[in-house]
Design a protein around this motif. Structure first.
Motif, PDB file in Angstrom:
ATOM      1  N   HIS A  84       0.793  -1.130  -0.002  1.00  0.00           N
ATOM      2  CA  HIS A  84      -0.011  -0.227   0.090  1.00  0.00           C
ATOM      3  C   HIS A  84       0.790   1.103   0.010  1.00  0.00           C
ATOM      4  CE1 HIS A  84      -3.164   2.858   1.046  1.00  0.00           C
ATOM      5  NE2 HIS A  84      -3.264   2.581   2.204  1.00  0.00           N
ATOM      6  N   GLU A  86       0.637   4.384   0.761  1.00  0.00           N
ATOM      7  CA  GLU A  86       0.227   5.593   1.341  1.00  0.00           C
ATOM      8  C   GLU A  86       1.420   5.779   2.406  1.00  0.00           C
ATOM      9  OE1 GLU A  86      -3.646   5.532   3.429  1.00  0.00           O
ATOM     10  OE2 GLU A  86      -3.308   7.607   4.100  1.00  0.00           O
ATOM     11  N   ASP A  88       1.971   6.360   5.663  1.00  0.00           N
ATOM     12  CA  ASP A  88       2.315   5.743   6.879  1.00  0.00           C
ATOM     13  C   ASP A  88       2.927   4.467   6.530  1.00  0.00           C
ATOM     14  OD1 ASP A  88      -0.185   5.071   5.765  1.00  0.00           O
ATOM     15  OD2 ASP A  88      -0.998   4.190   7.430  1.00  0.00           O
ATOM     16  N   HIS A 150      -7.941   0.538   0.561  1.00  0.00           N
ATOM     17  CA  HIS A 150      -8.533   1.904   0.280  1.00  0.00           C
ATOM     18  C   HIS A 150      -8.266   2.698  -0.492  1.00  0.00           C
ATOM     19  CE1 HIS A 150      -6.720   5.001   3.041  1.00  0.00           C
ATOM     20  NE2 HIS A 150      -5.862   3.582   3.155  1.00  0.00           N
ATOM     21  N   ASP A 169      -4.001  -2.441   5.057  1.00  0.00           N
ATOM     22  CA  ASP A 169      -5.037  -1.370   6.183  1.00  0.00           C
ATOM     23  C   ASP A 169      -6.161  -2.318   6.375  1.00  0.00           C
ATOM     24  OD1 ASP A 169      -3.219   0.672   6.361  1.00  0.00           O
ATOM     25  OD2 ASP A 169      -4.485   1.974   4.642  1.00  0.00           O
TER      26      ASP A 169
HETATM   27 FE   LIG Z   1      -4.006   3.377   4.005  1.00  0.00          FE
END
Ligand SMILES: [Fe+2]
Ligand SMILES: Cc1cc2nc3c(=O)[nH]c(=O)nc-3n(C[C@H](O)[C@H](O)[C@H](O)COP(=O)(O)O)c2cc1C
Ligand SMILES: [Fe+2]
Length: 407
Positions: A84, A86, A88, A150, A169
């Motif tokens: 993922h 993103e 984080d 997501h 996530d």
């Molecule tokens: Fe995320």
């Protein structure tokens, strides 16, 4: 580097090498009352070409490297998988990969694209396809795209020989804990924090969640471990285990209305508040349960969480300078994006002269596809006895509608 931080074994040759962020209280506008974790996983392989799944938020890269070094020589990490893109999870990848020098970095096709746009000077990422089976140092991994769960780039990594699903996530939660395993954490706490996560991150994609759950079931994947990127790890044979969280996801994704109503509002001089309390009384008298969330004391993401298992939303606003009150406008913008389905509701509020607030709120709620039970309950200045009766009646009518919907 001193080895202050140790890896935590999850299964044979599979370790948690992530970080706990105890102090985090805001995650892109979602109030994380209990902090979070950024989970990364290390898989050792018989060939000695080891694998890391997902990175951590950038300031925690040293913690992660220390945990890896407690098990293997970091130079032995041959593959880094990015499930993922993103920040984080991906924000620490440039520094992590500079330290590890893996021979390859794997991501979904959209992941490769997103990483190239996010991380300056970071390249060399190879795309894996949906359902592609890749040899990772003598161990097989199957990658499964989970587009829009997501983000467009999101994917799962499944390790068939160990029956471990690294789910990024999905199935995760923002919960800082010294306990890595879900079966050592209070069940009610898990349900609450997983619910907060679902409501605030995954709710808009509920149809895709339903489709994904049936895809996983029809693929016949056995899940001994679900290892998400935030919060505890779910272990089969322990309670609560993988079926606890997949069962909750199936329930939440269905978005069935319940007999609970969420009443949220803000107020300047307490007239709208008085109306909210009368509506809540009517709801209770009509047999519904109600949660009242004044926006000067509740965070938008707490309202989203309460809506996860609700059937009605009643929103109140005073009029200020021909507009909605700003905290109510903030909530509406947030909830519009989260797209909770199957709600009934109404707008209410007090005004002095022109009264645009309730009209704008009713229009916004109609746009959110909330089935409006009232065109907008509006009073001038302080609600008198008959206005408060109208509020009670609105609460009671909402309760009756929820009861009828459940029958
Ligand atoms: Fe995320
Ligand atoms: C700064 C300010 C601006 C206001 N602007 C409007 C307005 O544009 N139109 C209107 O109908 N009432 C306006 N009002 C009046 C309030 O809506 C009215 O006092 C209402 O009863 C407040 O409800 P509350 O007690 O729930 O805060 C304004 C009040 C304040 C303090
Ligand atoms: Fe995340």
């Amino acid at each position: 580097m001193a080895r202050v931080y140790e890896a935590i074994p999850i299964a044979e040759g599979f370790y948690w090498v992530g970080a706990v962020d105890w102090g985090l209280r805001d995650f892109h506008g979602y109030a994380t009352h209990r902090g979070t974790t950024y989970n990364s996983y290390l898989m050792t392989t018989p060939s000695g070409r080891n694998v890391v799944f997902d990175g951590v938020k950038e300031p925690f890269v040293d913690v992660m490297l220390s945990r890896i070094a407690s098990v293997v020589d970091p130079a032995s990490v041959d593959t880094v998988v990015s499930n993922h893109a993103e920040m984080d999870h991906s924000g620490g990848l440039p520094r992590l990969c500079a330290a590890l020098s893996p021979s390859r970095i794997l991501a979904s096709q959209a992941g490769v694209k997103n990483l190239s746009m996010q991380l300056e000077g970071f390249s060399g990422v190879t795309a894996v396809g949906d359902g592609e089976v890749v040899d990772l140092g003598g161990e097989q991994a199957v990658f499964m795209e989970t587009r829009m769960l997501h983000w467009p780039d999101s994917m799962f990594s499944y390790l068939p020989s160990r029956r471990i699903l690294v789910s990024q996530d999905a199935f995760g939660m923002h919960l800082a804990s010294a306990e890595l395993f879900a079966h050592r954490v209070d069940r009610a706490l898990l349900r609450e924090e997983a619910g907060r996560y679902y409501a605030n991150i995954l709710m808009p994609y509920s149809r895709l969640v339903t489709a994904l759950l049936s895809k996983v079931a029809s693929a016949g994947l056995t899940l001994d471990v679900i290892a998400p990127d935030h919060g505890p790890v779910w272990v089969e044979g322990r309670e609560p285990g993988p079926s606890f969280i997949t069962g909750l996801y199936a329930e939440w994704a269905a978005q069935k209305p319940t007999r609970k109503a969420v009443v949220s509002f803000d107020t300047m001089w307490k007239s709208t508040e008085t109306m909210a309390l009368a509506i809540a009384e009517g709801l209770e008298a009509g047999g519904a349960t109600s949660v009242v969330l004044p926006l000067h004391g509740s965070h938008r993401s707490d309202v989203a969480y309460e809506l996860l298992e609700a059937g009605a939303l009643l929103l109140g606003t005073p009029t200020i300078n021909n507009n909605l009150f700003p905290t109510v406008a903030d909530l509406v913008a947030y909830l519009r994006g989260l797209r909770r389905q199957n709600l009934v509701g109404a707008a209410f509020g007090s005004h002095g002269w022109s009264g645009e607030g309730v009209r704008q709120l009713s229009a916004a709620m109609a746009e959110m596809k909330i089935d409006l039970l009232h065109p907008g309950l509006s009073v001038q200045f302080r609600p008198d006895g008959s206005a408060l009766s109208a509020c009670r009646e609105l609460g009671a009518a909402t309760a009756a509608r929820l009861a009828a919907g459940e029958a």
